[in-house]
Motif scaffolding. Structure first.
Motif, mmCIF file in Angstrom:
data_model
loop_
_atom_site.group_PDB
_atom_site.id
_atom_site.type_symbol
_atom_site.label_atom_id
_atom_site.label_comp_id
_atom_site.label_asym_id
_atom_site.label_seq_id
_atom_site.Cartn_x
_atom_site.Cartn_y
_atom_site.Cartn_z
ATOM 1 N N ALA A 165 -2.380 -9.547 10.623
ATOM 2 C CA ALA A 165 -1.004 -9.093 10.850
ATOM 3 C C ALA A 165 -0.675 -7.930 9.916
ATOM 4 O O ALA A 165 -0.004 -6.958 10.305
ATOM 5 C CB ALA A 165 -0.023 -10.248 10.636
ATOM 6 N N HIS A 166 -1.155 -8.008 8.682
ATOM 7 C CA HIS A 166 -0.901 -6.944 7.707
ATOM 8 C C HIS A 166 -1.567 -5.647 8.138
ATOM 9 O O HIS A 166 -0.968 -4.564 8.031
ATOM 10 C CB HIS A 166 -1.433 -7.382 6.332
ATOM 11 C CG HIS A 166 -1.062 -6.457 5.228
ATOM 12 N ND1 HIS A 166 0.210 -6.387 4.700
ATOM 13 C CD2 HIS A 166 -1.801 -5.535 4.533
ATOM 14 C CE1 HIS A 166 0.244 -5.480 3.732
ATOM 15 N NE2 HIS A 166 -0.959 -4.947 3.618
ATOM 16 N N VAL A 167 -2.797 -5.739 8.643
ATOM 17 C CA VAL A 167 -3.496 -4.544 9.120
ATOM 18 C C VAL A 167 -2.732 -3.896 10.264
ATOM 19 O O VAL A 167 -2.516 -2.673 10.284
ATOM 20 C CB VAL A 167 -4.932 -4.892 9.564
ATOM 21 C CG1 VAL A 167 -5.549 -3.746 10.347
ATOM 22 C CG2 VAL A 167 -5.799 -5.207 8.359
ATOM 23 N N ARG A 168 -2.313 -4.702 11.218
ATOM 24 C CA ARG A 168 -1.619 -4.147 12.388
ATOM 25 C C ARG A 168 -0.260 -3.556 12.017
ATOM 26 O O ARG A 168 0.192 -2.589 12.634
ATOM 27 C CB ARG A 168 -1.470 -5.238 13.447
ATOM 28 C CG ARG A 168 -2.795 -5.622 14.119
ATOM 29 C CD ARG A 168 -2.588 -6.560 15.286
ATOM 30 N NE ARG A 168 -3.797 -6.671 16.095
ATOM 31 C CZ ARG A 168 -4.612 -7.728 16.093
ATOM 32 N NH1 ARG A 168 -4.335 -8.777 15.317
ATOM 33 N NH2 ARG A 168 -5.681 -7.751 16.849
ATOM 34 N N ALA A 169 0.370 -4.109 10.991
ATOM 35 C CA ALA A 169 1.688 -3.622 10.593
ATOM 36 C C ALA A 169 1.622 -2.405 9.675
ATOM 37 O O ALA A 169 2.499 -1.530 9.718
ATOM 38 C CB ALA A 169 2.476 -4.750 9.903
ATOM 39 N N LYS A 170 0.603 -2.338 8.832
ATOM 40 C CA LYS A 170 0.592 -1.349 7.763
ATOM 41 C C LYS A 170 -0.393 -0.199 7.925
ATOM 42 O O LYS A 170 -0.193 0.875 7.356
ATOM 43 C CB LYS A 170 0.291 -2.045 6.428
ATOM 44 C CG LYS A 170 1.319 -3.085 6.012
ATOM 45 C CD LYS A 170 2.664 -2.450 5.712
ATOM 46 C CE LYS A 170 3.666 -3.481 5.190
ATOM 47 N NZ LYS A 170 4.982 -2.867 4.896
ATOM 48 N N LEU A 171 -1.482 -0.405 8.661
ATOM 49 C CA LEU A 171 -2.533 0.615 8.668
ATOM 50 C C LEU A 171 -2.033 1.947 9.222
ATOM 51 O O LEU A 171 -2.391 3.011 8.715
ATOM 52 C CB LEU A 171 -3.748 0.136 9.473
ATOM 53 C CG LEU A 171 -5.002 0.994 9.296
ATOM 54 C CD1 LEU A 171 -5.489 0.950 7.851
ATOM 55 C CD2 LEU A 171 -6.124 0.539 10.223
ATOM 56 N N GLY A 172 -1.188 1.896 10.233
ATOM 57 C CA GLY A 172 -0.677 3.121 10.827
ATOM 58 C C GLY A 172 0.199 3.932 9.898
ATOM 59 O O GLY A 172 0.447 5.128 10.144
ATOM 60 N N GLN A 173 0.671 3.328 8.818
ATOM 61 C CA GLN A 173 1.518 4.021 7.852
ATOM 62 C C GLN A 173 0.703 4.720 6.767
ATOM 63 O O GLN A 173 1.250 5.429 5.923
ATOM 64 C CB GLN A 173 2.486 3.025 7.209
ATOM 65 C CG GLN A 173 3.396 2.321 8.194
ATOM 66 C CD GLN A 173 4.223 1.231 7.532
ATOM 67 O OE1 GLN A 173 4.436 1.230 6.326
ATOM 68 N NE2 GLN A 173 4.698 0.286 8.338
ATOM 69 N N VAL A 174 -0.597 4.479 6.765
ATOM 70 C CA VAL A 174 -1.475 5.038 5.738
ATOM 71 C C VAL A 174 -1.825 6.480 6.092
ATOM 72 O O VAL A 174 -2.251 6.772 7.203
ATOM 73 C CB VAL A 174 -2.759 4.187 5.618
ATOM 74 C CG1 VAL A 174 -3.804 4.904 4.784
ATOM 75 C CG2 VAL A 174 -2.434 2.838 5.006
ATOM 76 N N GLY A 175 -1.648 7.371 5.115
ATOM 77 C CA GLY A 175 -1.930 8.770 5.379
ATOM 78 C C GLY A 175 -3.096 9.335 4.604
ATOM 79 O O GLY A 175 -3.457 10.501 4.780
ATOM 80 N N SER A 176 -3.691 8.523 3.729
ATOM 81 C CA SER A 176 -4.800 9.018 2.922
ATOM 82 C C SER A 176 -5.669 7.861 2.464
ATOM 83 O O SER A 176 -5.258 6.695 2.502
ATOM 84 C CB SER A 176 -4.278 9.765 1.694
ATOM 85 O OG SER A 176 -3.627 8.861 0.807
ATOM 86 N N ALA A 177 -6.868 8.205 2.000
ATOM 87 C CA ALA A 177 -7.761 7.179 1.465
ATOM 88 C C ALA A 177 -7.156 6.526 0.230
ATOM 89 O O ALA A 177 -7.296 5.324 0.021
ATOM 90 C CB ALA A 177 -9.113 7.808 1.119
ATOM 91 N N GLU A 178 -6.470 7.316 -0.578
ATOM 92 C CA GLU A 178 -5.856 6.764 -1.785
ATOM 93 C C GLU A 178 -4.806 5.715 -1.440
ATOM 94 O O GLU A 178 -4.715 4.671 -2.096
ATOM 95 C CB GLU A 178 -5.224 7.879 -2.615
ATOM 96 C CG GLU A 178 -4.673 7.389 -3.947
ATOM 97 C CD GLU A 178 -4.211 8.513 -4.842
ATOM 98 O OE1 GLU A 178 -3.815 8.224 -5.979
ATOM 99 O OE2 GLU A 178 -4.256 9.681 -4.407
ATOM 100 N N GLU A 179 -4.023 5.957 -0.405
ATOM 101 C CA GLU A 179 -3.024 4.974 0.017
ATOM 102 C C GLU A 179 -3.689 3.697 0.524
ATOM 103 O O GLU A 179 -3.201 2.592 0.270
ATOM 104 C CB GLU A 179 -2.130 5.567 1.111
ATOM 105 C CG GLU A 179 -1.169 6.628 0.619
ATOM 106 C CD GLU A 179 -0.318 7.184 1.741
ATOM 107 O OE1 GLU A 179 -0.216 6.537 2.812
ATOM 108 O OE2 GLU A 179 0.239 8.286 1.564
#
Length: 258
Positions: free
Chosen positions: A40-54
């Motif tokens: 659930a966390h992956v599906r909710a949050k991954l799309g908000q990631v803009g960089s490898a550092e994030e």
């Protein structure tokens, strides 16, 4: 209590049981509270990631992503993983391209942060699904380590067979992957002294044995599921004849974590 997979007595009989019930068991794994929270966390949050550092700054996201690529033991190596994810895949000298373990390149290729890409909904779903499959493999491994090796080999061989690399490069990839090498060596009847041979001799011998067993020296034979099944059957039957399944766990864990 977490769901524990059913593999019967292990070995090839356990493999056939997994073939019949694997999807049902995977669904039960997906409903496990910890696994469900991770996906659930992956599906909710991954799309908000803009960089490898994030990505590496979110430990749950990092751990689940690494799990999806079979690299979960690297969860504490955030700087290293960030550099892998930031690799320029068009540069042969970049970190992801130089690493012998091609799972790192596959991960970098999925994200393509070096090109300015952002993770898609489709990628989030793929990582969530692969995490569930990886979790099933890990739990199977606590019962029979050789079955975990076989599950890993089936997945890797499918990718390898479809690669556009040369036959020799694909064989070297097999030789360079400790878990996959263990399965292929066992199935082809290559003894403990095989690893002491010069690498070119290892390549020649593996190709020769493959030709005898499958009628071809090309890893393309593993594009046929029947050949993969034949390979795994021989590996599991031979492995069970050498040592009880229960004793295989630690050895398999070392190989899969190496």
């Amino acid at each position: 209590m977490s769901f524990q997979p059913l593999v019967g007595q292990g070995g090839y009989a356990g493999w056939r049981l997994l073939a019949r019930t694997g999807e049902t068991q995977k669904a039960l794994i997906a409903r496990d509270p910890q696994v469900a929270r991770d996906t659930a966390h992956v599906r909710a949050k991954l799309g908000q990631v803009g960089s490898a550092e994030e990505l590496v700054s979110d430990f749950r996201l990092l751990r689940t992503t690494l799990s999806a690529f079979g690299l979960e033991t690297d969860a504490s190596n955030r700087f290293f993983i960030r550099k892998v994810l930031e690799s320029d895949l068009d540069d042969p000298k970049s970190l992801a391209n130089r690493l012998g373990d091609k799972r790192y390149r596959a991960m970098a290729e999925a994200f393509r942060f070096a090109e300015g890409a952002r993770p898609s909904v489709k990628l989030a779903d793929e990582i969530a699904e692969r995490h569930v499959s990886a979790e099933l493999e890990r739990r199977v491994g606590t019962v029979d380590g050789n079955l975990r090796l076989a599950m890993s080999a089936r997945r890797e061989l499918g990718v390898l067979a479809g690669s556009s690399a040369t036959d020799n490069t694909r064989w070297y990839n097999i030789l360079g992957s400790a878990p996959l090498r263990k399965v292929v060596e066992g199935a082809l009847g290559l003894g403990t002294d095989f690893g002491k041979l010069p690498i070119d001799r290892q390549l020649s011998e593996m190709k020769l044995r493959s030709g005898r067993l499958f009628g071809s020296e090309s890893p393309s034979v593993f594009a046929d599921p029947a050949n993969v099944e034949k390979l795994i059957q021989r590996f599991l039957v031979r492995a069970q004849a050498v040592s009880p399944a229960q004793s295989s766990y630690n050895a398999a864990l070392v190989l899969l974590s190496g």
